[in-house]
Design a protein around this motif. Structure first.
Motif, mmCIF file in Angstrom:
data_model
loop_
_atom_site.group_PDB
_atom_site.id
_atom_site.type_symbol
_atom_site.label_atom_id
_atom_site.label_comp_id
_atom_site.label_asym_id
_atom_site.label_seq_id
_atom_site.Cartn_x
_atom_site.Cartn_y
_atom_site.Cartn_z
ATOM 1 N N ARG A 1 0.841 -1.210 0.000
ATOM 2 C CA ARG A 1 0.000 0.000 0.000
ATOM 3 C C ARG A 1 0.874 1.258 0.000
ATOM 4 O O ARG A 1 0.467 2.310 -0.476
ATOM 5 C CB ARG A 1 -0.903 -0.034 1.242
ATOM 6 N N CYS B 1 -7.178 0.092 0.586
ATOM 7 C CA CYS B 1 -6.041 -0.820 0.372
ATOM 8 C C CYS B 1 -5.047 -0.799 1.531
ATOM 9 O O CYS B 1 -3.858 -1.072 1.312
ATOM 10 C CB CYS B 1 -5.332 -0.517 -0.941
ATOM 11 N N LEU C 1 -4.394 6.971 -3.034
ATOM 12 C CA LEU C 1 -3.560 5.787 -3.177
ATOM 13 C C LEU C 1 -2.476 6.051 -4.214
ATOM 14 O O LEU C 1 -2.777 6.512 -5.317
ATOM 15 C CB LEU C 1 -4.403 4.610 -3.667
#
Lengths: 613, 391
Positions: free
Chosen positions: A318, B152, B179
């Motif tokens: 991530r 995520c 992200l």
């Protein structure tokens, strides 16, 4: 004249016999169809009944070990979802049959069953049209031959198998604080931001206290988030008290957003767990495929460590892109408490290898050691071997005790398994109760599930009779057949709860409880005045299945004939042909009927719960 | 002159005797007639019962026959091939399968080949689907806790498990979530399972998907994520930031959840808790391939959670394959019809047969129903050689 007389008599005798033969032929067709459905429902219906409490402190606390969960046709199939219900005993007692077979069966405690008027299709009964007439309802049937002792669907102390995603963080669950082990670590219970009433509990620490490091270290959280290690401070890094966010993208919770530094501290905690378990870099930084251990205790630890390690390391993807990971991300050594974590370097390929090994070793462990309960089974790969063979040891000295919240005396045999269960640990519902002492006396000769058997031992028979039972004046007003009390879905013990509480404060999700409630539930009358209504009266407003409510749930006042015990027991009768009218047949209840034997079908009576396809 | 003689008295029936004789004769005739009437009536009743029984048996056998052979759904010899149609309206979108969406009896090779970026063909070999621990290609490898609105935080599981042979994971910023990109030209670790899953969905629809997959399958796959939505030339799949096509999270498979963001991959039991996926073979099946393909990918609530009579009856009508067994019968004969409903609900395959008998003379209608064992969809397709590929 004699010839004419003979001819006439012959005609009068033979033709009705011919009609009767045709009627029997029709009933045989209907019986064949019904038998196919019985076997289908017995073997292919999902019987998980997930909307119920599966674990108790004592085996009689939950219905798992009772008759309602036995893997026998007459226990599982009679249900409002399976199209079968017991005929009212008052009516069944009025039938004569060849060799008094019906009376004998009833005397032995069996029921006579009939076909419910709905199609067996899992449809909401409120949405179905009135049932057209069907001669299928004139068929009644019973199961003959004795049921065998079955394997336990689930151990009532601990509903094994426990399932968990792989990889995943330490196993934790919603728990409101009842029955936890004495003096739990502070962080084993934690709340949700702005809703501290929801409490979560770190169950896996009961099996291995070192799991606490991976979940949250220090156990009493430091107010400086940068000094907290593990899954919780990474994934849900709120200010103290530590919290658990259900809505990760909710704007107000973004102040609890995780960080790269938190991910690294989570990896460091997982690395420390590996070190504490004696696992070296070949495990936490694998370069290839690892070899599964042949020792269950060793394998359980390896699988748990890899589960945490793979989950933590994957979090890095991530925060780092593949280019950075290909170059290698260094995880520095730090001191957590009195321990020093190993340094490690993670690349994309190492993370993929960790993931591979976490799954592979888990799959080997679970398939190889069904009697070792040292680790939860992977929810992504449920297999037969997740369910070890366990039965009651009927030669053991029963476990004595009392019914929780009521005080009445209860007892139950002890369980015996195919092989000794190792690493049994604690249950997630009642982790304060040790489970090592629940087992039988260890004489494995008492375990019979895997013993050789003769074919006839597994053979039982369904017998069908034809009888026009709807001709009786009380065929809709007669009370339901007696119901096994374990068909009442009672909740498990709760602190400060009495039996009344456990009988009323437990959700009944109808689609998830196949084997509970009165099998006539969909057509039961819930008002005491219905039996006194005139013939032909509209009964839809007082039919339980059409109401959408649960008038049969609760303890209630027994003196009140409209209270749940009366309705659950079906004492006000049922709309047994589902024409939504109150019907009465022409025959008085004092008359008897002859039930004609129609067909007999043998079937295989398994001993272990199974569901085909 | 002859002497007068007294003639012997003539023997004859008296009137009384005659009356008695006539009465007896009449009585005999009446009895005989009544006997004949009774015999005739009993014979007629017996005959009618016999006819009805024969028709009921025929209906019963027709139901069993359909459960075994699926001829009502698919029978090329009889021109019944509606469930082989292909919805090619998506072909222009560069569908990763060869040519659009199929139906439960569409030949695999007609829609699915290995000439595109979706790796592999359908592989029904039991060894390929084995649950053996060493057979990791057949194992679901995604993140079971991945919810719809993921940020995520638990990582990019799409790199372990994907239906794409090569993958780009771009940056994404929306709804308080930012992200970073992960990279381009990534080769996911395993593609076989996701490829099989996506292919089965596209060829067969959801009933067929459940029929073909192992009972323990998790229902979600991974694909490529497009932050701004899928481009027109790439299949039209919306995917969450973690890589799961949203049809498995918020589409027809959605669970009844009080929290939208809480939708996650699920087992087939959870996906059909109160819901049903059917084989749409009813008489009102649309001729249009696209509409029929859509039906085979829709979910119906049949048990609680807001269903009603119209929904349930509509579902029964759409699913119920009906067969009039005696279209050329004499007009006074009973008519028998058999309906076969195939659907999946609450973790169970229902094969519900309903036999209806209508008597035009008496106006009586009766029916009986049963669930039975039968050949699986896969078995029926194998019998028709629909799963093989030309050499």
């Amino acid at each position: 004249m004699a010839l004419v007389a003979i001819a006439v008599v012959t005609v009068l005798v033979l033709f009705p016999a011919g009609i009767k033969a045709q009627q029997h032929a029709r009933f045989r067709v209907l019986a064949s169809a019904k038998m196919l459905e019985l076997v289908d429902m017995f073997n292919t219906a999902n019987d998980g009944n997930p909307s119920m409490d599966h674990e108790g402190m004592e085996p009689w606390d939950v219905p798992m070990a009772y008759r309602s969960r036995a893997f026998d046709l007459e226990s599982l199939v009679p249900s409002h979802r399976s199209g079968v219900a017991p005929l009212p005993l008052a009516i069944a007692r009025r039938f004569d049959s060849d060799g008094d077979e019906i009376a004998t069966l009833l005397d032995e405690g069996a029921h006579l069953y009939y076909t419910l008027p709905h199609m067996t299709g899992n449809f909401d009964e409120r949405a179905l049209p009135n049932a057209p007439s069907s001669e299928q309802q004139r068929l009644v049937f019973a199961v003959t031959g004795y049921a065998q002792e079955n394997g336990l669907y689930s151990l009532p102390w601990k509903s094994w198998p426990y399932y968990s995603p792989y990889p995943s963080p330490p196993y934790h669950a919603h728990h409101e604080g009842d029955w936890l082990p004495a003096a739990p670590a502070a962080s084993t219970k934690f709340g949700v931001p702005e809703n501290s009433a929801i409490e979560l509990y770190l169950w896996e620490a009961t099996q291995d206290p070192d799991v606490q490091i991976v979940m949250q270290w220090p156990a009493a959280p430091d107010r400086d988030i940068s000094r907290n290690y593990g899954y919780l401070p990474y994934a849900y890094p709120s200010a103290a008290p530590l919290a658990y966010a259900l809505y990760p993208t909710d704007a107000k919770l973004q102040r609890y957003a995780p960080t790269r530094e938190g991910a690294i501290r989570y990896v460091q905690a997982a690395l420390l767990y590996c070190r504490k378990k004696g696992l070296d870099a070949s495990f936490y930084q694998p370069g290839g495929i690892l070899t599964p251990s042949g020792d269950a205790a060793v394998a359980a630890v390896q699988v748990r460590a890899l589960r945490f390690m793979a989950h933590a390391a994957t979090c890095l993807t991530r925060w780092y892109d593949k280019a950075a990971l290909d170059a290698g991300v260094d995880i520095p050594s730090v001191t957590i408490g009195a321990d020093v974590t190993p340094a490690a370097r993670y690349t994309h390929d190492v993370i993929v290898a960790l993931h591979d090994n976490a799954l592979r070793l888990c799959d080997h462990y679970c398939a190889s050691f069904p009697y070792d309960w040292g680790g939860p089974r992977p929810i992504e790969r449920a297999i037969m071997m997740d369910h070890p063979l366990i039965q009651w040891d009927v030669f053991s000295t029963p476990i004595p005790g009392t019914v929780f919240g009521d005080g009445r005396v209860a007892s139950q045999w002890k369980p015996i398994s195919g092989s000794p269960v190792t690493n049994i640990g604690r249950s997630i519902s009642f982790p304060g109760k040790p489970l090592e002492t629940i087992w039988g006396d260890g004489d494995n000769r008492h375990f019979s599930l895997a013993a050789p058997f003769a074919a006839e031992e597994r053979c039982r028979q369904v017998v069908f009779w034809a009888v026009d039972w709807q001709g009786y004046e009380d065929f809709e007003t007669a009370a339901s057949a007696p119901i096994d009390a374990s068909r009442y879905l009672k909740g498990a013990p709760e602190r400060n709860a009495d039996l009344g509480w456990m009988m009323t404060n437990h959700d009944w999700v109808d689609g998830e409880i196949w084997n509970y409630r009165n099998p006539e539930k969909a057509i039961l009358f819930f008002d005491q005045d219905v039996p006194s209504l005139p013939t032909g009266a509209d009964v839809a407003p007082w039919t339980l299945g059409l109401s959408g409510y649960e008038q049969d749930r609760g303890r209630g006042d027994v003196a009140n004939r409209d209270s749940p015990p009366w309705i659950f027991s079906g004492l006000h009768g049922a709309d047994r042909n589902f024409n939504q009218r109150l019907d009465r047949g022409p025959l008085p209840a004092s008359s008897r009927m002859r039930a004609s034997t129609i067909a007999r079908f043998n079937y295989y009576d398994g001993r272990v719960h199974q569901c085909l396809r | 002159m002859p002497a007068l003689s007294t003639a012997a008295p003539r023997r004859a029936f008296t009137m009384i005797e005659l009356l008695i004789a006539v009465s007896i004769g009449t009585l005999l005739m009446v009895v005989a007639f009544a006997g004949l009437r009774a015999a005739s009536s009993a014979f007629a009743t017996g005959q009618r019962l016999s006819t009805e029984n024969a028709l009921m048996r025929a209906g019963f056998i027709a139901g069993l026959d359909e459960l075994d052979f699926w001829k009502g759904c698919d029978d090329p010899a009889d021109g019944r091939v509606a469930l082989r149609q292909v919805d090619d309206s998506r072909a222009a979108q560069d569908h990763p399968l060869k040519d659009g969406l199929g139906q439960p009896f569409t030949p695999m090779a007609e829609v699915w080949d290995d000439s595109t970026e979706l790796p592999g063909r359908w592989e029904g070999d039991a060894q390929r689907w084995s649950a053996h621990a060493d057979n990791q290609a057949a194992r679901w490898r995604g993140n079971f806790a991945e919810c719809m609105d993921t940020d995520c935080r638990f990582g990019r599981y799409g790199v372990f498990f994907n239906q794409r042979a090569t993958l780009d994971i771009p940056a994404y910023a929306r709804d308080n979530v930012a992200l970073p990109a992960y990279g381009a030209a990534i080769a996911p670790r395993e593609t076989w399972w996701c490829g099989q899953y996506r292919g089965l969905t596209s060829v067969l629809g959801y009933y067929g998907l459940i029929d073909y997959l192992p009972a323990n399958a998790i229902h979600a796959s991974y694909s490529r994520f497009y932050p701004e939505g899928p481009p027109a030339g790439d299949w039209g799949q919306y995917v969450n930031a973690g890589g799961i096509p949203v049809e498995w999270l918020t589409g027809p498979w959605k669970v009844h959840s009080w929290a939208d963001s809480n939708r996650t991959p699920m087992t087939r039991y959870r996906a059909t808790l109160g819901y049903a996926y059917g084989l749409m073979a009813g008489p009102d099946a649309p001729a249009d391939a696209a509409a029929l393909a859509a039906r085979h990918r829709e979910q119906t609530t049949i048990l609680h959670y807001g269903t009603n009579g119209d929904i349930v009856r509509g579902f029964i009508a759409r699913v119920g394959l009906q067969d009039r067994l005696t279209p050329l019968r004499p007009s006074h004969w009973p008519e028998v019809r058999t309906s076969v409903l195939r659907y999946f609900s609450l973790g169970k395959f229902f094969n519900l047969c309903i036999v209806r008998l209508a008597d035009p003379v008496s106006g009586n209608q009766t029916q009986f129903s049963f669930n039975g064992f039968g050949t699986t969809l896969r078995g029926a397709r194998q019998q028709r050689d629909l799963d093989s590929y030309a050499p």
